[in-house]
Design a protein around this motif. Sequence first.
Motif, PDB file in Angstrom:
ATOM      1  N   CYS A 155       0.715  -1.310  -0.037  1.00 52.77           N
ATOM      2  CA  CYS A 155       0.134  -0.047   0.138  1.00 52.77           C
ATOM      3  C   CYS A 155       0.959   1.381  -0.043  1.00 52.77           C
ATOM      4  O   CYS A 155       1.994   1.109   0.143  1.00 52.77           O
ATOM      5  CB  CYS A 155      -0.957   0.143   1.290  1.00 52.77           C
ATOM      6  N   SER A 194      -6.382   9.817   3.026  1.00 52.68           N
ATOM      7  CA  SER A 194      -6.728   8.522   3.114  1.00 52.68           C
ATOM      8  C   SER A 194      -5.437   8.100   4.261  1.00 52.68           C
ATOM      9  O   SER A 194      -4.525   8.716   4.436  1.00 52.68           O
ATOM     10  CB  SER A 194      -6.340   7.727   1.630  1.00 52.68           C
ATOM     11  N   ALA A 196      -3.260   4.635   5.840  1.00 50.83           N
ATOM     12  CA  ALA A 196      -2.643   3.477   5.759  1.00 50.83           C
ATOM     13  C   ALA A 196      -2.119   2.815   7.288  1.00 50.83           C
ATOM     14  O   ALA A 196      -1.751   3.631   8.133  1.00 50.83           O
ATOM     15  CB  ALA A 196      -1.437   3.256   5.096  1.00 50.83           C
ATOM     16  N   TRP A 205       0.970  -3.955   6.418  1.00 52.74           N
ATOM     17  CA  TRP A 205       0.514  -2.721   6.219  1.00 52.74           C
ATOM     18  C   TRP A 205      -1.130  -3.057   5.839  1.00 52.74           C
ATOM     19  O   TRP A 205      -1.048  -4.123   4.538  1.00 52.74           O
ATOM     20  CB  TRP A 205       1.086  -1.745   5.218  1.00 52.74           C
ATOM     21  N   THR A 206      -2.058  -2.359   5.731  1.00 48.56           N
ATOM     22  CA  THR A 206      -3.191  -2.341   4.942  1.00 48.56           C
ATOM     23  C   THR A 206      -3.773  -0.820   4.759  1.00 48.56           C
ATOM     24  O   THR A 206      -3.338   0.106   5.364  1.00 48.56           O
ATOM     25  CB  THR A 206      -4.509  -2.835   5.547  1.00 48.56           C
ATOM     26  N   THR A 207      -4.369  -0.776   3.533  1.00 47.70           N
ATOM     27  CA  THR A 207      -5.141   0.741   3.302  1.00 47.70           C
ATOM     28  C   THR A 207      -6.293   0.757   3.757  1.00 47.70           C
ATOM     29  O   THR A 207      -7.366  -0.232   3.543  1.00 47.70           O
ATOM     30  CB  THR A 207      -4.930   0.827   1.538  1.00 47.70           C
TER      31      THR A 207
END
Length: 410
Positions: A155, A194, A196, A205-207
């Motif tokens: 991400c 946005s 992360a 990691w994730t969005t």
Amino acid sequence: MEEANIPFFHVDIASEVLSRLSAKDLSSSKCVSKGWNSFISSTSFLHILSKRLEREGPSGLFFQMFKDNVDCVSRPITYIPIHKNKSFVQNNILNFLPEKVVIMSSCNGLLCCRSCIHPIDDIYRRVRNREAKELVIYICNPMTKEWIALKPEGCVVGDSIGLAFYPFGYSLNTRPIIKLVSIQQSKVDPHLYSFAVYSSQTGSWTTSKEVCHCRYQIYKNNKVFVGKMFNWLTQNHHILSFDVERELSKVIKLPGEASSSLILGCSEGYLHYVCVHGEDFSVWMLKDYSSSEWVLKYQVTLVDICQESYTDLTHCNVKRRLLLAFHEDLLFMPMDRCLFSYNFRSRKLQQLCYISMLQDLILSNPTVIPYSISLAAAGVFKEDQSDENKSSEDLRDVSSLKISKRKRTC
């Protein structure tokens, strides 16, 4: 509390006495015997110690020159210890890291930094590469010089990163947990932000699905983590908040009239906002996030602040009414030729050091991060057993490093 062989002490008395020692003295005391080591390393004692240290305020301040979209790594990161009879400036406290870094945030004894991705041309003093270089995030313990490096994968991670460290876990998980939150502004619509999120529980990691609509620009070097909320100060008298557990965001209006001298901070588990209007200093506390309810906690004048230490109030000048940091009811600001802290609880003013020792940092709108030493942060970094065959140098550079159980060695 776990049983430990500590002669002549009842457990409650031992906790009361030992929790008053400094982190350095406690670390030395762990080497007295296995019983002392077990007792001081126990979760229940570290809980007690953390609560006491939290009330005492930060152990020191990290300073670094700040310019938006420019990494001023050619200038040293400065650290000033606070709870000393005579404060002194340290410029090499992070030299154990493999490269020069930009300081981001601190939480419960750990410090988050990142690599330089916006370099400066030393000859022409201008940005050379507008394309971001590879980002490496360092999480370290300045007291023990332990650190791990994380390379974001999967991400997009921005250049403003907040750290949340839960040394005793949360919810049903009692192991130490680290979370990182990066905020980035949309290149298509500058009013959209946005996020992360990194979690040591998954090592990835994730969005976030959350997108925040905020009409105001955030101040990247004025952010605070409180409880489970990351908070960024924005232009036009607002803050942008992000709930790291529920991954929900909110824009909250600040109380009172707008001010050009303001700072965010935390105290007793609540977000605080400090501002100056003329000679009046106001401290507001966000009582409830859901209703955006602020309450006025303190209001003092410059005369009130100075009268504890100054007889001639004509020399009592706060330089440009500049507020540097606020933590546990301690306000840090330059005044005359010195850096001072003011304790709103005790109404005491304390001189920390001469501004000349900080060179021109004070005038550069620096990033200032309050740091608190915590034994609960000692030994939290440990390599996975599956990585035993890798060299220590390799392990420093992989994102598979996990947060493991606390080491109990002297």
